[in-house]
Design an enzyme around this catalytic site. Structure first.
Site, mmCIF file in Angstrom:
data_model
loop_
_atom_site.group_PDB
_atom_site.id
_atom_site.type_symbol
_atom_site.label_atom_id
_atom_site.label_comp_id
_atom_site.label_asym_id
_atom_site.label_seq_id
_atom_site.Cartn_x
_atom_site.Cartn_y
_atom_site.Cartn_z
ATOM 1 N N LYS A 1 20.437 31.384 66.023
ATOM 2 C CA LYS A 1 19.338 31.934 65.225
ATOM 3 C C LYS A 1 18.176 32.401 66.121
ATOM 4 O O LYS A 1 17.582 33.443 65.867
ATOM 5 C CB LYS A 1 18.847 30.829 64.278
ATOM 6 C CG LYS A 1 18.289 31.292 62.988
ATOM 7 C CD LYS A 1 18.411 30.232 61.893
ATOM 8 C CE LYS A 1 18.148 28.811 62.340
ATOM 9 N NZ LYS A 1 16.739 28.522 62.628
ATOM 10 N N ARG B 1 13.348 24.302 55.129
ATOM 11 C CA ARG B 1 14.567 23.558 55.411
ATOM 12 C C ARG B 1 14.906 22.598 54.281
ATOM 13 O O ARG B 1 15.928 21.912 54.350
ATOM 14 C CB ARG B 1 14.375 22.756 56.682
ATOM 15 C CG ARG B 1 14.988 23.402 57.941
ATOM 16 C CD ARG B 1 14.754 22.414 59.021
ATOM 17 N NE ARG B 1 15.490 22.420 60.216
ATOM 18 C CZ ARG B 1 15.186 23.070 61.334
ATOM 19 N NH1 ARG B 1 14.241 23.972 61.363
ATOM 20 N NH2 ARG B 1 15.864 22.862 62.437
ATOM 21 N N ARG C 1 24.551 23.049 75.267
ATOM 22 C CA ARG C 1 23.216 23.622 75.428
ATOM 23 C C ARG C 1 22.325 22.770 76.335
ATOM 24 O O ARG C 1 21.446 23.292 77.016
ATOM 25 C CB ARG C 1 22.563 23.781 74.047
ATOM 26 C CG ARG C 1 21.381 24.703 74.045
ATOM 27 C CD ARG C 1 21.080 25.197 72.644
ATOM 28 N NE ARG C 1 20.536 24.156 71.785
ATOM 29 C CZ ARG C 1 20.127 24.376 70.540
ATOM 30 N NH1 ARG C 1 20.232 25.570 70.014
ATOM 31 N NH2 ARG C 1 19.639 23.399 69.817
ATOM 32 N N ARG D 1 19.814 20.593 75.859
ATOM 33 C CA ARG D 1 18.399 20.299 75.671
ATOM 34 C C ARG D 1 18.245 18.782 75.687
ATOM 35 O O ARG D 1 19.176 18.070 75.331
ATOM 36 C CB ARG D 1 17.949 20.868 74.312
ATOM 37 C CG ARG D 1 16.570 21.477 74.331
ATOM 38 C CD ARG D 1 16.391 22.453 73.180
ATOM 39 N NE ARG D 1 16.369 21.791 71.888
ATOM 40 C CZ ARG D 1 16.240 22.446 70.740
ATOM 41 N NH1 ARG D 1 16.130 23.762 70.734
ATOM 42 N NH2 ARG D 1 16.228 21.805 69.600
ATOM 43 N N ARG E 1 21.449 16.138 63.289
ATOM 44 C CA ARG E 1 20.864 17.426 62.924
ATOM 45 C C ARG E 1 21.798 18.214 62.016
ATOM 46 O O ARG E 1 21.365 18.883 61.079
ATOM 47 C CB ARG E 1 20.514 18.239 64.181
ATOM 48 C CG ARG E 1 19.427 17.552 65.018
ATOM 49 C CD ARG E 1 18.359 18.507 65.532
ATOM 50 N NE ARG E 1 18.886 19.655 66.240
ATOM 51 C CZ ARG E 1 19.122 19.674 67.546
ATOM 52 N NH1 ARG E 1 18.883 18.626 68.292
ATOM 53 N NH2 ARG E 1 19.583 20.756 68.102
#
Ligand code: AMP
Length: 186
Positions: free
Chosen positions: A17, A92, A131, A133, A144
């Site tokens: 996104k 959300r 990723r 992070r 999540r």
């Protein structure tokens, strides 16, 4: 001439996104409103909101609605939002969507589009794990995704009923997905 566009961009964590949002805001000259970025900035600045939000963020949970709604209400009043904006990561929850609807109804500025980026869950897990992070431990990633499925996915029906939802396939190259996004918005 690019028309003014106010849009919501919905997609699970890891769908790509952020990358598409950056291209969309350039093309349609929209302000980029990412609640994740705002919360990370507040957390790094150690503001009261940031410290509180961090306890939820680092567990992969959603930050409480009242905090988020206040941040967005303030941000939507900024001059740069007058010519359109892309909401990235907000709303959300249904409560956030309803609060947004109320705010926009008061201003007389309805949304022009709600765009959903669709990516299968196995692919999301694979991407998120790669990723790296700091908050991307497997357990936090799982949380999540659970939060997305339980709290955010119901928004798709909410916007489908309002006939504003457009969904695109999030698998492919960045260029392919961007072309789909533009086609859906035009
Ligand atoms: P993001 O960068 O959009 O994935 O957001 C990172 C984290 O910030 C999320 O996992 C949530 O903890 C929090 N967050 C961002 N946007 C919202 C929102 N609209 N409502 C609740 N929590 C949010």
């Amino acid at each position: 001439m690019v028309r003014i566009m106010r849009m919501v961009f919905i997609g699970p964590p890891g769908a790509g996104k952020g990358t598409q949002a950056e291209r969309l805001v350039k093309t349609y000259k929209m302000a980029h409103l990412s609640t994740g970025d705002m919360l990370r900035a507040a957390r790094d600045a150690k503001t009261e909101v940031g410290v509180k939000a961090d306890t939820f963020m680092s567990a992969g949970q959603l930050v409480p609605d009242d905090i988020i709604i206040e941040i967005i209400a303030e941000r939507l009043g900024s001059p740069d939002c007058r010519d359109g904006y892309l909401l990235d990561g907000f709303p959300r929850t249904i409560a956030q969507a309803e609060a947004l609807d109320r705010m926009l109804a008061e201003k007389g500025t309805p949304l022009d589009a709600v765009l959903e980026l669709q990516v299968p869950e196995e692919e999301l897990f694979r991407r998120l794990a790669g990723r790296g992070r700091a908050d991307d431990t497997p357990e936090v990633i799982r949380q999540r995704l659970v939060a997305y499925r339980k709290q955010t996915e119901p928004l798709l029906d909410y916007y489908r009923q309002k006939k504003s939802l457009k969904s695109i396939d999030g698998l492919g190259t960045v260029d392919e997905i961007f072309a789909r996004a533009k086609a859906a918005l035009n």
